[in-house]
Design an enzyme around this catalytic site. Structure first.
Site, PDB file in Angstrom:
ATOM      1  N   ASN A 148     -10.678 -10.895 150.382  1.00 48.95           N
ATOM      2  CA  ASN A 148     -11.073 -12.346 150.386  1.00 48.95           C
ATOM      3  C   ASN A 148     -12.674 -12.280 150.186  1.00 48.95           C
ATOM      4  OD1 ASN A 148     -10.906 -15.316 151.063  1.00 48.95           O
ATOM      5  ND2 ASN A 148     -12.630 -14.598 152.459  1.00 48.95           N
ATOM      6  N   GLU A 149     -13.253 -12.623 148.946  1.00 46.63           N
ATOM      7  CA  GLU A 149     -14.713 -13.145 148.478  1.00 46.63           C
ATOM      8  C   GLU A 149     -15.409 -11.705 148.530  1.00 46.63           C
ATOM      9  OE1 GLU A 149     -15.696 -16.373 150.920  1.00 46.63           O
ATOM     10  OE2 GLU A 149     -14.452 -17.828 150.004  1.00 46.63           O
TER      11      GLU A 149
END
Length: 850
Positions: free
Chosen positions: A427-428
């Site tokens: 995530n990210e």
């Protein structure tokens, strides 16, 4: 050969602080457990979820803790082995049995198995002791050993990147910093001579959907003679076969006219049971069973018509799915206290909310099987991240080995679930690399170069994890990260994006969500306060607490988002008239604003789901469905599963049939150079969305009212027998706001309805915006009447009323819809559960305190 036996080691556990001389053993509060639950149980710490107690318990995460129990040695056949199976140890654990160290583990996500046959005592009780070191301090030790690594991250602190532990334990912008430890999943003693170690399938459903090939595989340990395979549906045998046993065995079943697994609303969710039995001398010595779904699942990325880039949509059994849904964080900071029923209740909220997909976010957990079972049973698609979030992770050889093992064991445990249709690497983390200017050259395909760069974590996402998925789940799509695709992570034309330019970033107006669209928006959100009941639950003195107001230090403490005061105030001030007192109405205002914001995103993005070749937006996953503690956050349901108003607006936008309106101002200068002579038109655009698999013919009826007088100023069927093709959105009409006189647009409310054979199929009420400019009236005849059987609330008023909130003191009373716009001449019926004859329904609405 005796059958395998499993003995839970879940009794007589005690704990103490290991780095304290006078640490006395105390009984645990439950098992499995973690240290905060046990300390709270004995009153040693106050509940970290109440008030500001979180700040007072930080010492817990920097101490060492020992858990200990004793158990008797079971009967051991001469050739049997005894294995202690630890399903989850959080995190740095040293395990001793009868004074001998048998295991040292460092990864919360990896179950461990230890052969203890020769360590068990025959005549005395066995003492099992587990000492948990401080993950917080161990993490910092690892950081200090790698000074050359770029320890870049968002949320928490660098030490979390070095530790394979649930990352949200280090604090996030919606969660507390509560660094836990303990035996967080079951511990069992297994005695066996032979056992099945794995059972899995390879499933292929042909394009016609009329035939399925199911290859059932086992891996086993020991010397059994045969393996019997069975496939059943609804308790009825579909197929069976017995083969010679070995370390591996497999059979292939061909199933004609299979009962296919579908997402919710598109079909049923039949689950076949596969069972494998180890047979020796006609005795079943071990067995394993799992439930599977037969379905064809694909992620379609292909060129689009009339727009650049490629699609990004999921197709299940040849049906393209618009994946309106939510992101999922762990439902508690103390996972052992989440019951199976609570997991199911959460998934049911998603299903009841007309959502199709849930994304298991990378900073949390590989969840309990019951969570995925519920998704399988209710038809909720799962996007699953691997557990790497918002950081540049190190890549020491020891850590890479642990990561590979972690990924393999968890994919193996979860790969039978038909609901899981994609795995993403992180995530990210690619966004961190971009914003921190780390070295990332997409054209460099040499993994060894990645390890030498200052963004070595790329090796995890583009080498280790895809290799794991290729080996174990080749038919499930692997996505390197979320967001990922295109020229960078913000490219709206390829892959998925996280759209945080509302709230974060450039802080755009949410009315402009149509300009912030992507092929698949896997994160976006807006904050709102939780239920007043939830606030009262975390205030130390409840309703009598002196901090019971929106700007108090305790209420602010229960919002971890940086700058939340400014950003929440910004979006409130831009859109509605509000005041911070009383608390109940302020909570209502924040929830109304969040609901308007999120509904706008779903409505405008679903408009871009335009059919084959025009899947310009194929998904919207709101951040987030749930909370891990009582808090003000982006969730649409709070910690106690109380829906905020956004839950209901999302539910309406994701209904099978919906209608949308947007209002736009068009200015045309009548001369080349002029500030005076400008033609201004306020236009409304109307479209319908048909997510069903059959075309629909319906009339589009439009009406308008004066917001001040309540007078109906327009009523017309603008399209009769209009065709809404299946599984897409279709434009209906573009027209000027119907007004009785020029200039009345700012006081005109417009509603659109889809009607078939006199039955209303869809409804949407459009208001002039921003709402703070509208001269809202206080209705004199606003009614919310409970039907005689207590199953329906009928709401009506003589003037347009924005955002009627139905409320009830009793938690067991649940409304199936809420936050309703009311217009004159119409009665809106809302189903209600749990009401009684004497139930009192109260209301709030926008402008009631003006």
């Amino acid at each position: 050969m005796e059958p395998r036996t499993v003995i839970p080691i879940d009794k007589h556990w005690h704990f103490r602080q290991a780095d304290k001389d006078d640490g006395t053993f105390l009984p645990v509060s439950q098992f499995p457990t973690n240290i905060h639950l046990d300390l709270k149980h004995h009153g040693i710490i106050a509940d970290p979820f109440i008030g500001k107690n979180e700040a007072d318990v930080q010492w817990v995460g920097e101490a060492k803790w020992t858990y200990e129990t004793a158990f008797e040695t079971p009967s051991l056949p001469s050739k049997a082995r005894a294995v202690l199976a630890f399903d989850g140890l959080d995190t740095f654990a040293t395990v001793s049995l009868n004074g001998k160290v048998i295991l040292e583990s460092e990864n919360m996500f990896i179950p461990e198995r230890v052969d203890v046959t020769d360590v068990l005592q025959k005549n005395n009780a066995n003492v099992l002791s587990i000492t948990f070191d401080s993950a917080y301090l161990r993490g910092w030790e690892l950081v200090d050993k790698e000074p050359e690594h770029e320890w870049k991250l968002w949320n928490g602190e660098p030490s979390r990147l070095a530790v394979r532990k649930a990352q949200y334990h280090y604090g996030w912008d919606w969660g507390p910093e509560l660094n836990t430890c303990g035996p967080w999943r079951p511990i069992n003693l297994e005695v066996y001579e032979a056992r099945i170690t794995d059972l899995y399938t390879t499933i292929k459903v042909d394009d016609s959907l009329k035939n399925a090939t199911v290859i059932v595989n086992t891996e086993s340990d020991g010397d059994a003679s045969h393996v019997r395979f069975e496939v059943a549906l609804d308790g009825k045998m579909v197929a069976s076969e017995t083969v010679d046993a070995g370390s591996t065995a497999s059979v292939t079943f061909h199933i004609a006219n299979p009962e296919l697994w579908y997402p919710i609303r598109y079909g049923k969710q039949p689950l076949y049971t596969i069972r494998a039995s180890l047979i020796h001398n006609d005795i079943e010595v071990d067995s394993m069973s799992k439930r599977i779904g037969l379905r064809k699942a694909q992620l379609i990325q292909r060129e689009l018509k009339d727009q650049p880039g490629t699609s990004f949509f999921f197709e299940i059994n040849n049906i393209p799915i618009f994946c309106g849904g939510s992101n999922w964080i762990p439902a508690d900071n103390f996972v052992p206290q989440i019951s199976k029923e609570r997991y199911r209740d959460w998934v049911k909220l998603v299903a009841d909310g007309n959502q199709f997909m849930i994304r298991v976010w990378a900073g949390g957990l590989y969840e309990e099987q019951v969570f995925y079972d519920a998704c399988d049973e209710m038809g909720i698609l799962v996007w699953h991240d691997f557990m790497f979030g918002c950081g540049n992770y190190p890549t020491t050889p020891k850590l890479l080995k642990s990561i590979d093992r972690e990924a393999r064991v968890n994919v193996k445990m979860l790969r039978h679930h038909p609901s899981i249709v994609i795995w993403a690497g992180n995530n990210e983390d690619y966004q961190v690399a971009e914003q921190e200017h780390l070295q990332y050259d997409p054209k460099d395909n040499d993994p060894q170069n990645w390890l030498k760069s200052n963004f070595p974590a790329r090796y995890i996402y583009e080498k280790i994890l895809p290799d794991v998925c290729r080996d174990l789940i080749p038919d499930v799509h692997y996505h390197p990260g979320s967001p990922w695709g295109g020229k960078d992570t913000t490219d709206p034309t390829v892959g998925d994006i996280h759209q945080w330019n509302v709230w974060h970033g450039s802080q755009e107006k949410y009315q402009n969500f149509d300009k912030l669209v992507g092929r698949f928006v896997s994160e976006f959100g807006m904050e709102a306060f939780p239920s007043v009941k939830t606030i009262d639950a975390y205030l130390p003195k409840g309703k009598d607490d002196p901090d019971r107001y929106p700007q108090s230090s305790t209420v602010d403490f229960h919002n971890k988002a940086a700058g939340h005061e400014r950003r929440l105030a910004l979006y409130l001030a831009e859109n509605i008239r509000y005041a911070p007192d009383p608390l109940e109405h302020y909570v209502y205002c924040t929830q109304l604003m969040q609901a308007e914001c999120l509904a706008s995103a779903y409505r405008l993005w679903k408009r871009q789901w335009k059919g084959p070749g025009r899947e310009y937006c194929a998904g919207a996953l709101v951040w987030q469905i749930n909370d891990c503690w009582p808090v003000t956050s982006w969730s649409i349901c709070d910690y106690y599963l109380r829906p905020k108003h956004a839950y209901f607006t999302v539910k309406r936008e994701m209904a099978p049939i919906s209608i949308g309106i947007t209002r736009r101002e068009h200015k045309t200068p009548l001369r080349k150079h002029t500030a005076a002579y400008i033609d201004t038109k306020i236009m409304i655009e109307v479209w319908g969305s048909n997510l069903m698999l059959e075309d629909l013919e319906a009339d589009c009826v439009m009406k308008a009212w004066d917001v001040v007088t309540g007078e109906e100023t327009y009523s017309k069927t603008v399209e009769a027998g209009f065709c809404f093709p299946s599984n897409r959105s279709t434009e209906v009409v573009s027209m000027e706001v119907p007004v009785p006189k020029p200039g009345a647009e700012s006081s005109t409310v417009v509603a659109a309805y889809l009607v078939k054979d006199g039955k209303q199929l869809a409804r949407y009420v459009n208001w002039p915006e921003p709402l703070k400019y509208v001269h809202l009236q206080k209705p004199k005849q606003l009614k919310a009447e409970l039907s005689a059987d207590g199953c329906t609330v009928n709401v009506s008023a003589e003037v347009p009323v924005k955002g009627v909130s139905l409320e009830c003191e009793e938690d067991e009373v649940k409304f199936e819809d809420n936050l309703i716009d009311i217009v004159p001449g119409e009665v809106v019926s809302v189903k209600v559960n749990g009401a009684k004859k004497d139930t009192t329904v109260t209301m709030q609405y926008l402008g009631m305190l003006a």
